[in-house]
Design a protein around this motif. Structure first.
Motif, PDB file in Angstrom:
ATOM      1  N   SER A  23       0.831  -1.210   0.000  1.00  0.00           N
ATOM      2  CA  SER A  23       0.000   0.000   0.000  1.00  0.00           C
ATOM      3  C   SER A  23       0.866   1.260   0.000  1.00  0.00           C
ATOM      4  CB  SER A  23      -0.922  -0.001   1.223  1.00  0.00           C
ATOM      5  OG  SER A  23      -1.839  -1.073   1.164  1.00  0.00           O
ATOM      6  N   LEU A  24       1.954   1.229   0.769  1.00  0.00           N
ATOM      7  CA  LEU A  24       2.841   2.390   0.821  1.00  0.00           C
ATOM      8  C   LEU A  24       3.524   2.630  -0.515  1.00  0.00           C
ATOM      9  CD1 LEU A  24       4.453   1.975   4.352  1.00  0.00           C
ATOM     10  CD2 LEU A  24       3.018   3.872   3.588  1.00  0.00           C
ATOM     11  N   PHE A  25       3.841   1.562  -1.229  1.00  0.00           N
ATOM     12  CA  PHE A  25       4.449   1.718  -2.549  1.00  0.00           C
ATOM     13  C   PHE A  25       3.496   2.453  -3.495  1.00  0.00           C
ATOM     14  CE2 PHE A  25       5.235   0.137  -6.891  1.00  0.00           C
ATOM     15  CZ  PHE A  25       6.549   0.571  -7.054  1.00  0.00           C
ATOM     16  N   MET A  26       2.221   2.116  -3.453  1.00  0.00           N
ATOM     17  CA  MET A  26       1.222   2.800  -4.271  1.00  0.00           C
ATOM     18  C   MET A  26       1.081   4.255  -3.838  1.00  0.00           C
ATOM     19  SD  MET A  26      -1.687  -0.193  -4.610  1.00  0.00           S
ATOM     20  CE  MET A  26      -2.694   0.853  -5.672  1.00  0.00           C
ATOM     21  N   LEU A  27       1.154   4.499  -2.523  1.00  0.00           N
ATOM     22  CA  LEU A  27       1.075   5.867  -2.020  1.00  0.00           C
ATOM     23  C   LEU A  27       2.261   6.698  -2.500  1.00  0.00           C
ATOM     24  CD1 LEU A  27      -0.216   8.027  -0.239  1.00  0.00           C
ATOM     25  CD2 LEU A  27       0.965   7.029   1.735  1.00  0.00           C
ATOM     26  N   LEU A  28       3.454   6.115  -2.490  1.00  0.00           N
ATOM     27  CA  LEU A  28       4.638   6.817  -2.978  1.00  0.00           C
ATOM     28  C   LEU A  28       4.482   7.206  -4.439  1.00  0.00           C
ATOM     29  CD1 LEU A  28       7.496   4.735  -1.299  1.00  0.00           C
ATOM     30  CD2 LEU A  28       7.057   7.170  -0.951  1.00  0.00           C
ATOM     31  N   GLN A  29       3.949   6.287  -5.243  1.00  0.00           N
ATOM     32  CA  GLN A  29       3.735   6.591  -6.657  1.00  0.00           C
ATOM     33  C   GLN A  29       2.733   7.726  -6.834  1.00  0.00           C
ATOM     34  OE1 GLN A  29       2.702   2.641  -8.290  1.00  0.00           O
ATOM     35  NE2 GLN A  29       4.664   2.680  -9.362  1.00  0.00           N
ATOM     36  N   SER A  30       1.682   7.736  -6.025  1.00  0.00           N
ATOM     37  CA  SER A  30       0.673   8.798  -6.111  1.00  0.00           C
ATOM     38  C   SER A  30       1.268  10.150  -5.746  1.00  0.00           C
ATOM     39  CB  SER A  30      -0.501   8.475  -5.179  1.00  0.00           C
ATOM     40  OG  SER A  30      -1.163   7.296  -5.582  1.00  0.00           O
ATOM     41  N   ILE A  31       2.102  10.179  -4.701  1.00  0.00           N
ATOM     42  CA  ILE A  31       2.741  11.428  -4.292  1.00  0.00           C
ATOM     43  C   ILE A  31       3.633  11.951  -5.407  1.00  0.00           C
ATOM     44  CG2 ILE A  31       4.361  12.479  -2.661  1.00  0.00           C
ATOM     45  CD1 ILE A  31       3.360  10.419  -0.578  1.00  0.00           C
ATOM     46  N   GLU A  32       4.381  11.045  -6.058  1.00  0.00           N
ATOM     47  CA  GLU A  32       5.267  11.449  -7.144  1.00  0.00           C
ATOM     48  C   GLU A  32       4.485  12.039  -8.307  1.00  0.00           C
ATOM     49  OE1 GLU A  32       7.392   7.879  -7.963  1.00  0.00           O
ATOM     50  OE2 GLU A  32       8.523   7.944  -6.077  1.00  0.00           O
ATOM     51  N   HIS A  33       3.331  11.460  -8.631  1.00  0.00           N
ATOM     52  CA  HIS A  33       2.494  11.992  -9.716  1.00  0.00           C
ATOM     53  C   HIS A  33       1.907  13.349  -9.334  1.00  0.00           C
ATOM     54  CE1 HIS A  33       2.830   8.620 -12.363  1.00  0.00           C
ATOM     55  NE2 HIS A  33       2.265   7.762 -11.517  1.00  0.00           N
ATOM     56  N   LEU A  34       1.462  13.487  -8.101  1.00  0.00           N
ATOM     57  CA  LEU A  34       0.888  14.756  -7.660  1.00  0.00           C
ATOM     58  C   LEU A  34       1.924  15.873  -7.674  1.00  0.00           C
ATOM     59  CD1 LEU A  34      -1.308  13.488  -4.680  1.00  0.00           C
ATOM     60  CD2 LEU A  34      -2.151  14.481  -6.811  1.00  0.00           C
ATOM     61  N   ASP A  35       3.165  15.538  -7.353  1.00  0.00           N
ATOM     62  CA  ASP A  35       4.216  16.553  -7.306  1.00  0.00           C
ATOM     63  C   ASP A  35       4.560  17.087  -8.695  1.00  0.00           C
ATOM     64  OD1 ASP A  35       6.306  17.930  -5.604  1.00  0.00           O
ATOM     65  OD2 ASP A  35       7.613  16.902  -7.044  1.00  0.00           O
ATOM     66  N   ALA A  49       7.290  16.822  -0.781  1.00  0.00           N
ATOM     67  CA  ALA A  49       8.606  16.229  -0.578  1.00  0.00           C
ATOM     68  C   ALA A  49       8.730  15.640   0.825  1.00  0.00           C
ATOM     69  CB  ALA A  49       9.694  17.273  -0.807  1.00  0.00           C
ATOM     70  N   ASP A  50       8.247  16.358   1.821  1.00  0.00           N
ATOM     71  CA  ASP A  50       8.303  15.862   3.198  1.00  0.00           C
ATOM     72  C   ASP A  50       7.420  14.633   3.369  1.00  0.00           C
ATOM     73  OD1 ASP A  50      10.056  17.874   3.895  1.00  0.00           O
ATOM     74  OD2 ASP A  50       8.493  19.219   4.649  1.00  0.00           O
ATOM     75  N   LEU A  51       6.243  14.651   2.735  1.00  0.00           N
ATOM     76  CA  LEU A  51       5.336  13.505   2.802  1.00  0.00           C
ATOM     77  C   LEU A  51       5.973  12.287   2.139  1.00  0.00           C
ATOM     78  CD1 LEU A  51       2.563  12.320   3.508  1.00  0.00           C
ATOM     79  CD2 LEU A  51       1.700  13.235   1.345  1.00  0.00           C
ATOM     80  N   HIS A  52       6.597  12.502   0.987  1.00  0.00           N
ATOM     81  CA  HIS A  52       7.272  11.415   0.270  1.00  0.00           C
ATOM     82  C   HIS A  52       8.420  10.863   1.108  1.00  0.00           C
ATOM     83  CE1 HIS A  52       9.828   9.494  -2.818  1.00  0.00           C
ATOM     84  NE2 HIS A  52       8.698   9.312  -3.484  1.00  0.00           N
ATOM     85  N   TYR A  53       9.162  11.750   1.745  1.00  0.00           N
ATOM     86  CA  TYR A  53      10.304  11.342   2.574  1.00  0.00           C
ATOM     87  C   TYR A  53       9.859  10.469   3.744  1.00  0.00           C
ATOM     88  CZ  TYR A  53      14.071  11.843   6.009  1.00  0.00           C
ATOM     89  OH  TYR A  53      15.038  11.588   6.956  1.00  0.00           O
ATOM     90  N   GLN A  54       8.830  10.924   4.468  1.00  0.00           N
ATOM     91  CA  GLN A  54       8.368  10.171   5.627  1.00  0.00           C
ATOM     92  C   GLN A  54       7.742   8.835   5.213  1.00  0.00           C
ATOM     93  OE1 GLN A  54       9.144  10.862   8.589  1.00  0.00           O
ATOM     94  NE2 GLN A  54       9.813  12.991   8.392  1.00  0.00           N
ATOM     95  N   THR A  55       7.027   8.834   4.100  1.00  0.00           N
ATOM     96  CA  THR A  55       6.447   7.587   3.599  1.00  0.00           C
ATOM     97  C   THR A  55       7.549   6.611   3.199  1.00  0.00           C
ATOM     98  OG1 THR A  55       4.541   8.833   2.757  1.00  0.00           O
ATOM     99  CG2 THR A  55       4.807   6.595   1.953  1.00  0.00           C
TER     100      THR A  55
END
Length: 228
Positions: A23-35, A49-55
């Motif tokens: 699930s976290l891997f999918m979340l990381l991909q979503s954050i990257e697309h949103l950025d 960036a901070d959200l991606h880092y902590q995830t």
């Protein structure tokens, strides 16, 4: 007694960690697309960036827990083959590109483009990536990724200019696993993982290991992975 009732807590925890990691891997991909949106302010980019880092940190911790569990059960797959060290370090940078683009941390990569070593690509990338993430968290301005040959070992280093390792973590150099605990915000889980993975890289005469040191001439620490 049924097989289900025989399931121990460590197995339940490992199964749950695996699901959370996916699930976290999918979340990381979503954050990257949103950025990638072109209407974001610098402050919003930094928030992503901070959200991606902590995830990424949580995802890494779950991966370490799974690897240590599999190692304990003698089920950890190790695929050692010749790989480019420079490409591995570049992968570490790419995984943290969002954070680096939004924070004023200078990263220097010092490695011969032709340097190769025998290691498990996925595990060593995770290992160095975890050390790099922690260096970004604790450094003041600069992080150095360095690799070189020293006698019979390939040394891969992560150097920062933070406050240095606490004494209980430096004890790892004397094989003091009992000293792993939290201190100054640094958990020992990543170092325990690093030590286990390094030791799986071995020849008939040599075994991989890690070294921790604090710089004498200035603030900061150096993590060294030594691969035979």
């Amino acid at each position: 007694m049924s097989k289900q009732s025989d399931l121990d807590f460590s197995t339940i925890l490992a199964t749950s960690a695996h699901d959370m990691k996916n699930s976290l891997f999918m979340l990381l991909q979503s954050i990257e697309h949103l950025d990638l949106a072109d209407n974001l302010t610098p402050k919003q980019h930094q928030a992503f960036a901070d959200l991606h880092y902590q995830t990424s940190r949580i995802n890494g911790s779950l991966m370490q827990l799974l690897a240590l569990y599999r190692d304990e059960k003698n089920q950890l797959p190790i695929y050692i083959e010749e790989n480019s060290v420079a490409e591995m370090l570049q992968e570490v940078l790419d995984r943290n590109r969002i954070y680096l683009n939004s924070h004023h941390v200078k990263v220097v990569v010092d490695v011969d483009e032709d340097l190769t070593a025998y290691f498990d690509q996925d595990l060593i990338t995770y290992l160095i990536g975890d050390i790099f993430i922690n260096a970004l968290r604790h450094t003041k301005k600069n992080v150095i990724l360095r690799a070189f040959i020293d006698k019979e070992y390939v040394n891969i280093q992560v150097e920062d200019d933070g406050d240095g390792y606490p004494e209980h973590m430096l004890a790892i150099n004397q094989n003091a696993e009992s000293q792993f605990n939290a201190g100054k915000g640094r958990s020992g889980l990543g170092l325990l993982f690093a030590k286990k993975i390094a030791s799986e890289h071995k020849t008939k005469q040599l075994q991989g290991h890690i070294l921790l040191e604090n710089k004498n001439e200035s603030d900061g620490s150096i993590f060294t992975l030594r691969l035979p």
